[in-house]
Scaffold this active site. Sequence first.
Site, PDB file in Angstrom:
ATOM      1  N   ASP A   1       0.827  -1.216   0.000  1.00  0.00           N
ATOM      2  CA  ASP A   1       0.000   0.000   0.000  1.00  0.00           C
ATOM      3  C   ASP A   1       0.860   1.264   0.000  1.00  0.00           C
ATOM      4  O   ASP A   1       1.975   1.262   0.525  1.00  0.00           O
ATOM      5  CB  ASP A   1      -0.919  -0.025   1.244  1.00  0.00           C
ATOM      6  CG  ASP A   1      -2.108   0.917   1.097  1.00  0.00           C
ATOM      7  OD1 ASP A   1      -2.372   1.384  -0.028  1.00  0.00           O
ATOM      8  OD2 ASP A   1      -2.774   1.177   2.115  1.00  0.00           O
TER       9      ASP A   1
ATOM     10  N   ASN B   1     -11.120  -2.571  -5.495  1.00  0.00           N
ATOM     11  CA  ASN B   1     -10.343  -1.586  -6.252  1.00  0.00           C
ATOM     12  C   ASN B   1     -10.999  -1.204  -7.587  1.00  0.00           C
ATOM     13  O   ASN B   1     -10.591  -0.218  -8.217  1.00  0.00           O
ATOM     14  CB  ASN B   1      -8.896  -2.060  -6.478  1.00  0.00           C
ATOM     15  CG  ASN B   1      -8.028  -1.995  -5.227  1.00  0.00           C
ATOM     16  OD1 ASN B   1      -7.127  -2.799  -5.032  1.00  0.00           O
ATOM     17  ND2 ASN B   1      -8.276  -1.013  -4.362  1.00  0.00           N
TER      18      ASN B   1
END
Length: 257
Positions: free
Chosen positions: A29, A77
């Site tokens: 991330d 996502n």
Amino acid sequence: MSPVLGLRGGGARGDAASTPPRHVAIIMDGNGRWAKARGLPRTFGHRAGINALKRTVEAAPDHGIEWLTVFGFSTENWRRPVSEVTELMKLMKAYVSSDLERLEREGVRVHIIGRRDDLAPDILEVIERAERRTRDNDRFHLQVAFNYGGRSDIAEAARRYALDVSNGQATLEIGEAEFERRLSTAKGPAPDLIIRTSGERRLSNFLLWEAAYAELVFQDVLWPDYGSGPLGEAVAEYQARERRYGGAEIDDVLATG
Ligand code: IPE
Ligand code: IPE
Ligand code: MG
């Protein structure tokens, strides 16, 4: 693996300090923030993230790791702008196809987990080729979670189980082990260590079932800056912990009998 408790895992109970994690899973991330800090579009962060992935895969065996699972794209996502989703799909395809020969040569077996039904045919083709070409390798396992969600994976395992019951291939006497065999991660051991970069402290739907007894390490480094150094620090933190799986602290057991 703890034979007493029958948990799938690499580290033995009470001795994590002497054993490196056999299976490490990483929530990669911070690509967007890395790019933003440089005044660049988010896609530059994703491209730099691929280089970090290459460095990390290269370094993992030196840290005693045998299985590495990386979270590349979550079932959530798709909520990002179409241009970003398109770029992430392109990068996945480019990474697998450009690195396949090297991975194959270096004895890496590639596994891709996640929902395949929403993926474009060209991506599916690359994924299937990578799995096929590396299926006899066993020096190191790279598992890429792509269009993966822990909840979706558990729901899929339940669907497969129900199908097996209706076909007479399973009974309703389901135990954890039979259920677990139907998860997409069933080929490997449970993760010993789950790392998340970028300072966020949540799982974001990653390996929900498998995380039951994983050690969690959160690092502030943004994913594009990752590599052998931060990975070594996470492994060292893991090795300083004691895994108890619900049991008592090993020294107390020895002292009190
Ligand atoms: C991780 O970086 C990559 C993916 C989720 C695909 P992000 O894109 O989430 O980066 P941040 O969290 O916005 O910084
Ligand atoms: C998790 O990161 C997914 C991947 C790393 C592929 P996100 O950036 O999507 O997670 P949230 O939205 O911060 O929870
Ligand atoms: Mg993020």
